[in-house]
Design a protein around this motif. Structure first.
Motif, PDB file in Angstrom:
ATOM      1  N   GLU A   1       0.856  -1.189   0.000  1.00 58.19           N
ATOM      2  CA  GLU A   1       0.000   0.000   0.000  1.00 58.19           C
ATOM      3  C   GLU A   1       0.896   1.244   0.000  1.00 58.19           C
ATOM      4  O   GLU A   1       1.412   1.654   1.036  1.00 58.19           O
TER       5      GLU A   1
ATOM      6  N   GLY B   1      -1.645   6.112  -3.738  1.00 58.56           N
ATOM      7  CA  GLY B   1      -1.936   5.138  -4.790  1.00 58.56           C
ATOM      8  C   GLY B   1      -2.751   3.971  -4.249  1.00 58.56           C
ATOM      9  O   GLY B   1      -3.093   3.916  -3.056  1.00 58.56           O
ATOM     10  N   GLU B   2      -3.073   3.022  -5.137  1.00 61.01           N
ATOM     11  CA  GLU B   2      -3.875   1.870  -4.776  1.00 61.01           C
ATOM     12  C   GLU B   2      -2.999   0.726  -4.274  1.00 61.01           C
ATOM     13  O   GLU B   2      -1.842   0.605  -4.657  1.00 61.01           O
ATOM     14  N   ARG B   3      -3.604  -0.118  -3.433  1.00 59.29           N
ATOM     15  CA  ARG B   3      -2.890  -1.272  -2.913  1.00 59.29           C
ATOM     16  C   ARG B   3      -2.753  -2.325  -4.020  1.00 59.29           C
ATOM     17  O   ARG B   3      -3.569  -2.426  -4.928  1.00 59.29           O
ATOM     18  N   MET B   4      -1.734  -3.174  -3.911  1.00 62.44           N
ATOM     19  CA  MET B   4      -1.463  -4.196  -4.945  1.00 62.44           C
ATOM     20  C   MET B   4      -0.769  -5.391  -4.301  1.00 62.44           C
ATOM     21  O   MET B   4      -0.063  -5.237  -3.284  1.00 62.44           O
TER      22      MET B   4
END
Length: 532
Positions: free
Chosen positions: A72, A76-79
């Motif tokens: 995270e 930005g977005e988690r991946m």
């Protein structure tokens, strides 16, 4: 009021029950989450390899199905960055860390699925979640914060300003390319305030800068100011001590005039003191009237020296100082006075005058004493105011015997074959013992073989009045102190006796004959003796 509380009771009961339910849910969640153990925070510098540990501590009654690492980023977005299922090989989805991330064990183990990231970058900073898929509890996770560190480049400096009335930046401080952002503080006694700005730098670093603003004055020039930088990568705070630089026009003061410039004084000095930033480049002396500096005056840099004071320096001197910022002047008016009297001569003269006066007073007193004593010897002493004073009688000497009086004797206690000495008859009121029998107004006196009676009716006052005394002298006798009067004399001998020297015995007869004078009442008295 009691009925109002009864109506609200069910509402309070519901709220308390709801709070208890929420607390139990949170407690259960914390209890289940505690089984996934991770490090809360891990720090690393760029280029290093970082290990992110994860473990499921108590799997009793729980079936572990799969573990997934999730990244995270801050923005930005988690991946997913790493996935492991016992029935499949490890999987590394597309992510910023792909190719640099891997499980620490090979093959991985569900009980301890730690990962490592090599050649970490500043952009790798963020939260990393180790999440387990379990049955029947569902997903459980632990979170690790990866902090990327970058030691900043710190600096500070002052800004040269001109004294004015508006706030300006007088100093700056900067911590560049650091991670995490540095903290900047100012230490100074100057009256101002600071600003703080953060700017992103290269490779996810942060540059922090601060400015100190104030209204500069001449008094602030050289004042201490320090910028202190605190950063996680530093063992201790870094301090930058500085001094403010404030430019201002000259401040001028003339010193040395003591208001005692008198004609003839030498080496009188005036000094032109000036402070300025930048330093003055010109110091000019001149007079208010515009007249040239007198010839008796020498000027050297900021000093004006009067070699000898005269009327030509009775003027107003001006000192004018210039620097790059401006020109300032100061002035002093010199007043030339008359030369003072020599204190030493004045003291000598005063001492001589005082000594002379004292000497005259002493001489006058001595003369007065001598004159008074001489008058007393000539006039005798005044009686005590009583009219009953007896007469002193001088008998005849050798010459008196020839006249038939030499062989007489004095009765009444005065013995007598020789009557050359005075016969004293004392006052009846005399306090001297043994004299009471002599205190009568008529004393028998034997002169020339026959008894004579001395009439003492004339008093001392009558005798004094008959001696041609003026009123002033009489008053002096009236004012004599008690101890100086004859009737208070405590001795047994006569106060005054006029006798020739002992070595002139052959002259006694002639002396007494010439001195004695017969009276109508038959008595004989002296012409020179004073009767009191």
């Amino acid at each position: 009021m009691a009925r109002h509380d009864d109506r609200n009771w069910p509402t309070w009961t519901k709220m308390i029950g709801l709070l208890c339910l929420v607390a139990s849910i949170l407690t259960e969640h914390e209890a289940s989450g505690q089984r996934v153990k991770v490090e809360p925070e891990v720090s690393s510098y760029p280029g290093q390899t970082v290990n992110l540990r994860c473990a499921f501590t108590d799997a009793t009654g729980v079936q572990l199905t799969m573990v997934t690492w999730i990244y995270e980023p801050k923005d930005g977005e988690r991946m997913n960055i790493a996935v492991f299922h016992p029935n499949y090989d490890p999987n590394y989805p597309e992510s910023p860390v792909k190719g640099r991330v891997s499980f620490a064990q090979n093959p991985p183990n569900l009980n301890s699925p730690s990962i490592q990231i090599s050649d970490v970058r500043m952009t790798d900073e963020g939260r990393y979640v180790c999440e387990y898929a379990t049955y029947p509890s569902g997903n459980e996770q632990g979170i690790t914060q990866l902090v990327m560190l970058a030691k900043p480049q710190n600096s500070a400096s002052t800004v040269t300003v001109v004294a004015g009335t508006k706030p300006v930046v007088v100093a700056r401080c900067e911590s560049a390319d650091g991670r995490p952002p540095a903290k900047l503080t100012w230490m100074t006694t100057a009256n101002g305030n600071s600003t703080l700005v953060e700017k992103p730098g290269a490779d996810n670093t942060v540059t922090v800068s601060s400015e100190y603003r104030m209204i500069p004055t001449a008094a602030d020039n050289g004042r201490d100011i320090s910028c202190v930088v605190n950063h996680r990568t530093q063992v201790k705070p870094e301090s930058f001590p500085m001094k403010l630089t404030v430019q201002y026009p000259p401040k001028v003061t003339i010193v040395g005039y003591d208001n005692n410039w008198y004609v003839g004084r030498t080496n009188a000095v005036l000094t032109c003191q000036a402070t300025a930033n930048p330093a003055p480049y010109s110091v000019i002396w001149k007079t208010m009237s515009g007249i040239a500096i007198p010839e008796t005056v020498q000027i050297k840099n900021n000093e004006l020296k009067v070699l000898k004071v005269d009327e030509s320096v009775n003027t107003t001197f001006i000192c004018e100082v210039m620097n790059r910022i401006g020109t300032t002047r100061d002035q002093v008016t010199a007043i030339v006075r008359e030369p003072p009297q020599n204190p030493s001569n004045a003291g000598v003269v005063a001492g001589a005058v005082i000594g002379s006066l004292l000497a005259l007073l002493l001489v006058g007193a001595l003369v007065a004493v001598l004159v008074t004593r001489s008058r007393r010897q000539q006039q005798g002493y005044r009686a005590n105011g009583s009219s009953d004073i007896k007469t002193r009688i001088f008998g005849g000497g050798k010459k008196a015997s020839k006249n038939g009086t030499g062989g007489g004797s004095v009765s009444g206690g005065v013995g007598g074959g020789n009557n050359n000495g005075p016969i004293y008859v004392y006052n009846e009121a005399s306090s001297h013992p043994g004299l009471a029998d002599k205190n009568n107004h008529h004393q028998p006196l034997t002169i020339g073989g026959r008894p004579e009676v001395v009439n003492t009716t004339p008093t001392a006052q009558d005798i004094l009045l008959s001696n041609e005394l003026d009123d002033v002298e009489r008053r002096k006798f009236d004012e004599l102190e008690e101890e100086e009067r004859y009737d208070h004399f405590g001795g047994g001998d006569p106060i005054l006796q006029l006798r020739p020297p002992h070595d002139q015995d052959d002259m006694i007869g002639d002396y007494m004959d010439d001195d004695m004078e017969s009276q109508k009442d038959g008595s004989v008295i002296s012409r020179t003796a004073v009767y009191v």
